[in-house]
Design a protein around this motif. Structure first.
Motif, PDB file in Angstrom:
ATOM      1  N   UNK A  92       0.842  -1.190   0.000  1.00 49.11           N
ATOM      2  CA  UNK A  92       0.000   0.000   0.000  1.00 49.11           C
ATOM      3  C   UNK A  92       0.881   1.246   0.000  1.00 49.11           C
ATOM      4  N   UNK A  93       0.390   2.308  -0.651  1.00 46.81           N
ATOM      5  CA  UNK A  93       0.986   3.620  -0.514  1.00 46.81           C
ATOM      6  C   UNK A  93       0.086   4.424   0.417  1.00 46.81           C
ATOM      7  N   UNK A  94       0.713   5.130   1.356  1.00 53.08           N
ATOM      8  CA  UNK A  94      -0.045   5.860   2.374  1.00 53.08           C
ATOM      9  C   UNK A  94       0.162   7.355   2.187  1.00 53.08           C
ATOM     10  N   UNK A  95      -0.922   8.094   2.117  1.00 58.61           N
ATOM     11  CA  UNK A  95      -0.877   9.551   2.006  1.00 58.61           C
ATOM     12  C   UNK A  95      -1.830  10.168   3.029  1.00 58.61           C
ATOM     13  N   UNK A  96      -1.695  11.451   3.225  1.00 53.41           N
ATOM     14  CA  UNK A  96      -2.587  12.172   4.121  1.00 53.41           C
ATOM     15  C   UNK A  96      -3.290  13.284   3.361  1.00 53.41           C
ATOM     16  N   UNK A  97      -4.596  13.471   3.653  1.00 53.76           N
ATOM     17  CA  UNK A  97      -5.305  14.591   3.045  1.00 53.76           C
ATOM     18  C   UNK A  97      -5.082  15.855   3.867  1.00 53.76           C
ATOM     19  N   UNK A  98      -5.731  16.945   3.486  1.00 47.76           N
ATOM     20  CA  UNK A  98      -5.495  18.222   4.143  1.00 47.76           C
ATOM     21  C   UNK A  98      -5.965  18.244   5.590  1.00 47.76           C
ATOM     22  N   UNK A  99      -6.804  17.277   5.975  1.00 47.21           N
ATOM     23  CA  UNK A  99      -7.287  17.227   7.367  1.00 47.21           C
ATOM     24  C   UNK A  99      -6.450  16.297   8.228  1.00 47.21           C
ATOM     25  N   UNK A 100      -5.417  15.662   7.625  1.00 52.37           N
ATOM     26  CA  UNK A 100      -4.568  14.766   8.387  1.00 52.37           C
ATOM     27  C   UNK A 100      -5.053  13.332   8.396  1.00 52.37           C
ATOM     28  N   UNK A 101      -6.123  13.021   7.648  1.00 51.19           N
ATOM     29  CA  UNK A 101      -6.628  11.650   7.569  1.00 51.19           C
ATOM     30  C   UNK A 101      -5.735  10.843   6.636  1.00 51.19           C
ATOM     31  N   UNK A 102      -5.281   9.672   7.090  1.00 54.30           N
ATOM     32  CA  UNK A 102      -4.420   8.823   6.286  1.00 54.30           C
ATOM     33  C   UNK A 102      -5.259   8.019   5.287  1.00 54.30           C
ATOM     34  N   UNK A 103      -4.793   8.039   4.036  1.00 55.82           N
ATOM     35  CA  UNK A 103      -5.438   7.289   2.964  1.00 55.82           C
ATOM     36  C   UNK A 103      -4.446   6.271   2.431  1.00 55.82           C
ATOM     37  N   UNK A 104      -4.925   5.083   2.100  1.00 53.74           N
ATOM     38  CA  UNK A 104      -4.046   4.046   1.553  1.00 53.74           C
ATOM     39  C   UNK A 104      -4.629   3.495   0.253  1.00 53.74           C
ATOM     40  N   UNK A 105      -3.736   3.102  -0.633  1.00 59.33           N
ATOM     41  CA  UNK A 105      -4.143   2.543  -1.917  1.00 59.33           C
ATOM     42  C   UNK A 105      -3.252   1.360  -2.240  1.00 59.33           C
ATOM     43  N   UNK A 106      -3.876   0.246  -2.652  1.00 64.55           N
ATOM     44  CA  UNK A 106      -3.134  -0.983  -2.932  1.00 64.55           C
ATOM     45  C   UNK A 106      -2.531  -0.935  -4.329  1.00 64.55           C
ATOM     46  N   UNK A 107      -1.337  -1.515  -4.471  1.00 66.51           N
ATOM     47  CA  UNK A 107      -0.690  -1.578  -5.775  1.00 66.51           C
ATOM     48  C   UNK A 107       0.549  -2.448  -5.724  1.00 66.51           C
ATOM     49  N   UNK A 108       1.353  -2.371  -6.769  1.00 72.48           N
ATOM     50  CA  UNK A 108       2.595  -3.135  -6.844  1.00 72.48           C
ATOM     51  C   UNK A 108       3.769  -2.171  -6.904  1.00 72.48           C
ATOM     52  N   UNK A 109       4.943  -2.665  -6.522  1.00 75.94           N
ATOM     53  CA  UNK A 109       6.151  -1.853  -6.479  1.00 75.94           C
ATOM     54  C   UNK A 109       7.175  -2.458  -7.423  1.00 75.94           C
ATOM     55  N   UNK A 110       7.776  -1.611  -8.268  1.00 73.46           N
ATOM     56  CA  UNK A 110       8.820  -2.060  -9.195  1.00 73.46           C
ATOM     57  C   UNK A 110       9.992  -1.095  -9.084  1.00 73.46           C
ATOM     58  N   UNK A 111      11.197  -1.509  -9.530  1.00 76.75           N
ATOM     59  CA  UNK A 111      12.334  -0.574  -9.542  1.00 76.75           C
ATOM     60  C   UNK A 111      12.044   0.576 -10.511  1.00 76.75           C
ATOM     61  N   UNK A 112      12.555   1.739 -10.195  1.00 79.25           N
ATOM     62  CA  UNK A 112      12.295   2.915 -11.032  1.00 79.25           C
ATOM     63  C   UNK A 112      13.401   3.180 -12.047  1.00 79.25           C
ATOM     64  N   UNK A 113      14.375   2.250 -12.161  1.00 80.01           N
ATOM     65  CA  UNK A 113      15.559   2.510 -12.987  1.00 80.01           C
ATOM     66  C   UNK A 113      15.188   2.872 -14.424  1.00 80.01           C
TER      67      UNK A 113
END
Length: 292
Positions: A92-113
């Motif tokens: 999951x990637x975790x972000x926060x909105x302007x009110x400080x609420x944490x949001x998560x979204x599922x996905x995959x991770x790959x090298x960025x090279x």
């Protein structure tokens, strides 16, 4: 009030980083020939792409004569460039909105090279290999976002303790979200798998549809055949040379003409034998000089 009608198709504007050009050769229809397509260019530059295909939007295919130099059939595949990548993680990637609420979204991770920029892969297609290294048929997903991230310890209530990722413009990984990523609300089949760590995937852009072209290379074309049917010819009765000329009266092909008596029976045989060494003294302008 009129209703506007808008087209939804546009000409593709690709560059050398977007295109794979592959080919395979077969000497005839009856022979299988090469069964594996190989790249026409191992690394194609922008200038090579312009020479071979042309300008943006409207393309003309130009084939290098040093490769397409045998009579037979060449199958050419022009397709979006494909990269083989191994999934590093599914999290999951975790972000926060302007009110400080944490949001998560599922996905995959790959090298960025290979893919340095955020959102550089939006709209790309992802295909999967199974554990035996065989590509899973008719299974693909579309990338909806790709962001540079760095790992962090998950403190959310979702999958607590596992590695999650934070947005980071200097990160060494790309976090990719895919569609579809949710199960059917009708059948309730559960969330579809986005992949597993260590799984091999194929990633390709969707800028244009793959194109397959068959090119037949022949010894003669319509123009060279016309030399024999309609072109100028001479027959030298002294040395028996029959000469065919091209449209500029250059010597194109020559034959030796002679008659040979049969060895074991009566009669004779008229023979026309192709000459490998052209007799350039058979100049059409000189031979026909003074004729009206």
């Amino acid at each position: 009030m009129s209703v506007g009608i808008y087209g939804t198709k546009k000409l593709a504007d690709v560059n050398s980083e977007d295109v794979d050009v592959l080919f395979a050769y077969s000497p005839s229809r009856e022979e299988l020939g090469e069964v594996t397509f190989k790249p026409l260019y191992n690394a194609i530059s922008e200038s090579d792409l312009l020479k071979m295909i042309g300008a943006d939007g409207m393309y003309k295919l130009r084939l290098p004569s040093n490769i397409f130099n045998n009579t037979g059939f060449y199958s050419i595949l022009i397709k979006p460039k494909t990269f083989q990548v191994i999934i590093k993680d599914c999290s999951y990637v975790v972000t926060e909105d302007e009110t400080g609420v944490q949001l998560s979204k599922k996905g995959i991770v790959i090298p960025s090279a290979q893919f340095r920029k955020t959102n550089s892969l939006v709209g790309w297609s992802v295909e999967y290999f199974n554990s035996e290294g065989i590509k899973i048929r008719n299974l693909n997903k579309i990338i909806t976002s790709s962001d540079l991230v760095s790992p962090s310890v998950n403190t959310t209530t979702v999958n607590r303790g596992a590695t999650t990722y934070n947005l980071d413009s200097t990160g060494s990984n790309l976090f990719i979200t895919l569609s579809p990523d949710e199960g059917s609300i009708v059948s309730g089949g559960g969330s579809p798998s986005l992949g597993d760590a260590g799984q091999t995937i194929l990633m390709s852009n969707t800028y244009f549809d793959p194109i397959s072209i068959e090119v037949e290379m022949v010894e003669h074309d319509v123009q060279t055949l016309s030399y024999a049917l309609y072109g100028n010819t001479t027959r030298d009765n002294e040395n028996g040379i029959l000469t065919y000329y091209d449209e500029n009266n250059n010597v194109y092909r020559q034959y030796n003409l002679f008659t040979q008596k049969k060895q074991f029976s009566q009669g004779s045989v008229d023979i026309r034998q192709i000459r490998t060494n052209l007799n350039l003294n058979q100049d059409f302008e000189s031979i026909t000089q003074g004729l009206s």
